[in-house]
Scaffold this motif. Sequence first.
Motif, PDB file in Angstrom:
ATOM      1  N   GLY A 189      34.489   1.759   9.528  1.00 13.94           N
ATOM      2  CA  GLY A 189      34.821   1.081   8.279  1.00 13.94           C
ATOM      3  C   GLY A 189      33.752   0.139   7.764  1.00 13.94           C
ATOM      4  O   GLY A 189      33.873  -0.390   6.658  1.00 13.94           O
ATOM      5  N   HIS A 190      32.711  -0.093   8.560  1.00 13.31           N
ATOM      6  CA  HIS A 190      31.627  -0.978   8.111  1.00 13.31           C
ATOM      7  C   HIS A 190      30.612  -0.251   7.233  1.00 13.31           C
ATOM      8  O   HIS A 190      29.744  -0.893   6.642  1.00 13.31           O
ATOM      9  N   TYR A 191      30.697   1.085   7.174  1.00 13.92           N
ATOM     10  CA  TYR A 191      29.636   1.840   6.491  1.00 13.92           C
ATOM     11  C   TYR A 191      29.502   1.426   5.022  1.00 13.92           C
ATOM     12  O   TYR A 191      28.382   1.194   4.528  1.00 13.92           O
ATOM     13  N   ASP A 192      30.612   1.312   4.318  1.00 10.99           N
ATOM     14  CA  ASP A 192      30.539   0.998   2.894  1.00 10.99           C
ATOM     15  C   ASP A 192      29.971  -0.402   2.657  1.00 10.99           C
ATOM     16  O   ASP A 192      29.225  -0.613   1.698  1.00 10.99           O
ATOM     17  N   ARG A 193      30.329  -1.343   3.516  1.00 14.25           N
ATOM     18  CA  ARG A 193      29.759  -2.692   3.363  1.00 14.25           C
ATOM     19  C   ARG A 193      28.250  -2.653   3.624  1.00 14.25           C
ATOM     20  O   ARG A 193      27.472  -3.295   2.912  1.00 14.25           O
ATOM     21  N   LEU A 194      27.826  -1.878   4.623  1.00 14.98           N
ATOM     22  CA  LEU A 194      26.394  -1.740   4.900  1.00 14.98           C
ATOM     23  C   LEU A 194      25.667  -1.120   3.707  1.00 14.98           C
ATOM     24  O   LEU A 194      24.566  -1.548   3.345  1.00 14.98           O
ATOM     25  N   ALA A 195      26.292  -0.119   3.094  1.00 18.99           N
ATOM     26  CA  ALA A 195      25.675   0.526   1.932  1.00 18.99           C
ATOM     27  C   ALA A 195      25.553  -0.441   0.756  1.00 18.99           C
ATOM     28  O   ALA A 195      24.609  -0.361  -0.038  1.00 18.99           O
ATOM     29  N   THR A 196      26.485  -1.382   0.659  1.00 21.45           N
ATOM     30  CA  THR A 196      26.423  -2.400  -0.387  1.00 21.45           C
ATOM     31  C   THR A 196      25.306  -3.400  -0.112  1.00 21.45           C
ATOM     32  O   THR A 196      24.554  -3.788  -1.020  1.00 21.45           O
ATOM     33  N   VAL A 197      25.171  -3.824   1.157  1.00 22.68           N
ATOM     34  CA  VAL A 197      24.069  -4.717   1.534  1.00 22.68           C
ATOM     35  C   VAL A 197      22.723  -4.013   1.309  1.00 22.68           C
ATOM     36  O   VAL A 197      21.757  -4.611   0.837  1.00 22.68           O
ATOM     37  N   LYS A 198      22.698  -2.729   1.611  1.00 18.56           N
ATOM     38  CA  LYS A 198      21.490  -1.929   1.410  1.00 18.56           C
ATOM     39  C   LYS A 198      21.087  -1.944  -0.073  1.00 18.56           C
ATOM     40  O   LYS A 198      19.900  -2.069  -0.403  1.00 18.56           O
ATOM     41  N   ARG A 199      22.048  -1.835  -0.957  1.00 19.47           N
ATOM     42  CA  ARG A 199      21.725  -1.835  -2.395  1.00 19.47           C
ATOM     43  C   ARG A 199      21.077  -3.158  -2.817  1.00 19.47           C
ATOM     44  O   ARG A 199      20.183  -3.177  -3.661  1.00 19.47           O
TER      45      ARG A 199
ATOM     46  N   ASN B  76      19.924   6.842   8.563  1.00 18.42           N
ATOM     47  CA  ASN B  76      19.917   6.198   7.262  1.00 18.42           C
ATOM     48  C   ASN B  76      21.301   5.877   6.708  1.00 18.42           C
ATOM     49  O   ASN B  76      22.240   6.665   6.805  1.00 18.42           O
ATOM     50  N   ILE B  77      21.366   4.687   6.111  1.00 15.08           N
ATOM     51  CA  ILE B  77      22.505   4.254   5.322  1.00 15.08           C
ATOM     52  C   ILE B  77      22.002   4.183   3.885  1.00 15.08           C
ATOM     53  O   ILE B  77      21.184   3.339   3.540  1.00 15.08           O
ATOM     54  N   ALA B  78      22.434   5.120   3.054  1.00 15.01           N
ATOM     55  CA  ALA B  78      21.955   5.154   1.668  1.00 15.01           C
ATOM     56  C   ALA B  78      22.612   4.024   0.881  1.00 15.01           C
ATOM     57  O   ALA B  78      23.777   3.700   1.091  1.00 15.01           O
ATOM     58  N   PRO B  79      21.853   3.416  -0.049  1.00 15.59           N
ATOM     59  CA  PRO B  79      22.455   2.322  -0.847  1.00 15.59           C
ATOM     60  C   PRO B  79      23.559   2.863  -1.741  1.00 15.59           C
ATOM     61  O   PRO B  79      23.484   3.972  -2.255  1.00 15.59           O
ATOM     62  N   VAL B  80      24.590   2.033  -1.922  1.00 20.94           N
ATOM     63  CA  VAL B  80      25.634   2.361  -2.893  1.00 20.94           C
ATOM     64  C   VAL B  80      24.966   2.442  -4.264  1.00 20.94           C
ATOM     65  O   VAL B  80      24.195   1.552  -4.631  1.00 20.94           O
ATOM     66  N   PRO B  81      25.216   3.503  -5.034  1.00 21.74           N
ATOM     67  CA  PRO B  81      24.603   3.581  -6.363  1.00 21.74           C
ATOM     68  C   PRO B  81      25.030   2.402  -7.231  1.00 21.74           C
ATOM     69  O   PRO B  81      26.181   1.986  -7.194  1.00 21.74           O
TER      70      PRO B  81
ATOM     71  N   TYR C 125      19.299  -5.278  -0.770  1.00 20.17           N
ATOM     72  CA  TYR C 125      18.030  -5.579  -0.110  1.00 20.17           C
ATOM     73  C   TYR C 125      17.032  -4.427  -0.124  1.00 20.17           C
ATOM     74  O   TYR C 125      15.837  -4.638   0.058  1.00 20.17           O
ATOM     75  N   ASP C 126      17.501  -3.199  -0.304  1.00 16.24           N
ATOM     76  CA  ASP C 126      16.605  -2.031  -0.369  1.00 16.24           C
ATOM     77  C   ASP C 126      17.194  -0.993  -1.319  1.00 16.24           C
ATOM     78  O   ASP C 126      17.590   0.100  -0.907  1.00 16.24           O
ATOM     79  N   PRO C 127      17.263  -1.327  -2.624  1.00 16.84           N
ATOM     80  CA  PRO C 127      17.967  -0.456  -3.573  1.00 16.84           C
ATOM     81  C   PRO C 127      17.344   0.926  -3.733  1.00 16.84           C
ATOM     82  O   PRO C 127      18.040   1.884  -4.076  1.00 16.84           O
ATOM     83  N   GLU C 128      16.032   1.053  -3.460  1.00 13.41           N
ATOM     84  CA  GLU C 128      15.365   2.356  -3.614  1.00 13.41           C
ATOM     85  C   GLU C 128      15.385   3.172  -2.321  1.00 13.41           C
ATOM     86  O   GLU C 128      14.783   4.243  -2.258  1.00 13.41           O
ATOM     87  N   ASN C 129      16.023   2.646  -1.274  1.00 15.46           N
ATOM     88  CA  ASN C 129      16.046   3.319   0.040  1.00 15.46           C
ATOM     89  C   ASN C 129      14.633   3.587   0.548  1.00 15.46           C
ATOM     90  O   ASN C 129      14.322   4.658   1.075  1.00 15.46           O
ATOM     91  N   PHE C 130      13.773   2.581   0.391  1.00 20.31           N
ATOM     92  CA  PHE C 130      12.389   2.661   0.891  1.00 20.31           C
ATOM     93  C   PHE C 130      12.400   2.825   2.409  1.00 20.31           C
ATOM     94  O   PHE C 130      11.630   3.594   2.971  1.00 20.31           O
TER      95      PHE C 130
ATOM     96  N   PHE D  31       0.832  -1.205   0.000  1.00 21.97           N
ATOM     97  CA  PHE D  31       0.000   0.000   0.000  1.00 21.97           C
ATOM     98  C   PHE D  31       0.870   1.259   0.000  1.00 21.97           C
ATOM     99  O   PHE D  31       0.629   2.198  -0.767  1.00 21.97           O
ATOM    100  N   ALA D  32       1.887   1.285   0.869  1.00 22.82           N
ATOM    101  CA  ALA D  32       2.759   2.455   0.955  1.00 22.82           C
ATOM    102  C   ALA D  32       3.479   2.694  -0.373  1.00 22.82           C
ATOM    103  O   ALA D  32       3.598   3.832  -0.840  1.00 22.82           O
ATOM    104  N   ARG D  33       3.964   1.611  -0.992  1.00 22.44           N
ATOM    105  CA  ARG D  33       4.643   1.751  -2.292  1.00 22.44           C
ATOM    106  C   ARG D  33       3.690   2.297  -3.347  1.00 22.44           C
ATOM    107  O   ARG D  33       4.012   3.237  -4.075  1.00 22.44           O
ATOM    108  N   ASP D  34       2.497   1.703  -3.437  1.00 23.39           N
ATOM    109  CA  ASP D  34       1.535   2.095  -4.471  1.00 23.39           C
ATOM    110  C   ASP D  34       1.061   3.533  -4.282  1.00 23.39           C
ATOM    111  O   ASP D  34       0.813   4.243  -5.254  1.00 23.39           O
TER     112      ASP D  34
END
Length: 467
Positions: free
Chosen positions: A436-446, A459-464, A448-453, A61-64
């Motif tokens: 030093g974990h931030y970049d790995r977290l941003a990669t995991v984010k990409r 917030n940890i923004a996904p690596v582009p 599992y949540d590439p749109e940063n929903f 619902f939130a996405r739509d």
Amino acid sequence: MGDMNATALQSLREALRGPVVTPQDPGYDDARGIYNAMIDRRPAVIAGCTDTADVRATLAFARDAGLDLAVRGGGHSGPGLCLVDGGLTLDLSPMRWVRVDPAARTAQVGGGSLLGDLDHATHTFGLAVPAGIQSTTGVGGLTLGGGHGHLTRRFGLTVDSLAAADVVLADGSFVTASEEEHPDLFWALRGGGGNFGVVTSFTFRLHPVSTVGAGVTLWPVDRTPEVLRWYREFLPAAPEDLSGFFALLAVPPAPPFPEPLHGRKVCGVVWCHTGEPDAERLEEALAVVNEPAPPAFHFATPLPYPALQTMFDDLLPRGLQWYWRGDFFDTISDAAIEVHHKYGQNLPTDRSTMHLYAVDGAARRPGADDTAWAYRDAVWSGVIAGIDPDPANAGLVRQWCVDYWSDLHPHSMGGSYVNFLGAQESADRVRATYRGHYDRLATVKRVYDPENFFRANQNIAPVPSHG
């Protein structure tokens, strides 16, 4: 934010077993209330989720509808990250259940459960999870941030006892994360906050904890330098079954504190001993409290572990004004002690406080890169909390907190426990928290949540993605 039409809203009500509350509904103000009354946000929809099916329908619902999304477990988020103005709050509070397997020493815990629910269910079997110091805290938010409390020195962080998590991802898919399945996601969930999905249940390994030795020792606030110089040496050298968090506070006007002390500014230590349930042995273990200075008050007694966990519930009920900030420390320097002394003498209100929680001992045994929690070398996790019931004092407690933190931060390790980050702190602070974990977290984010929903969080923004 997209438009939310009545037909879509009606379809959400029909799809959910849980309640759907909008600003037009009676009970809306109660439904949007959270622990910190300084937060005043008005979501367009609050969707109560009773199970995974409700969570999936709410996310769709939130996405739509193009609505910003926030997730609420226990509602204890200091900066109020569980509410978004004009958005949707996915409320897990109907999912309060705990299922204990005493033979396997595990507990599966619903995503909306509170620490008190977990303690109640496990204590009857003489078992516990190391988690927090207050029974009203949500299991979900505390765990996803890493989780520390009275049992940390003995049994590690909350995430060190996490065996698995059931997660609904941004696209609605359902996964179980563990060492064997989705190990990158499991790594990220252990300290990375609510960045990766909605956790509908947690599975914990349990530890033998039943009766603990509980104690409170208070000294006059002007003895803060002597007490802290003693404490910084004593506690890290103490056996891991003894923990004690240092605090600056005004004495609450309630038992067990004698009336002449009520309202007086003090420094103190709140003790938990997992190896001394016998009153006489507990007193022997805590005889050291006379070393820095004669205490103004000392109380120690064997208690059921859940009784220690509820000790501060009445003192800090829902509905107070809160403003907090934190940092990690590997030492308590002489310069830091001067800062603590200054601000402890100038507590702005009776409930404002500063705590230093021990995060050494068993919490230092996992490898530096084993989990997203990035401060395995820390000894204390500090929080400064300006607190008062009166909204008129919100500015006062906020300013005291910010000034105290600003003076203390140069003596810290640079980052904070993510759950102690305050409102409007910078992206640099989030990065410092993950080192030093931030970049790995941003990669995991990409992945599992590439749109940063899931962005209503620290917030940890996904690596582009490339290409």
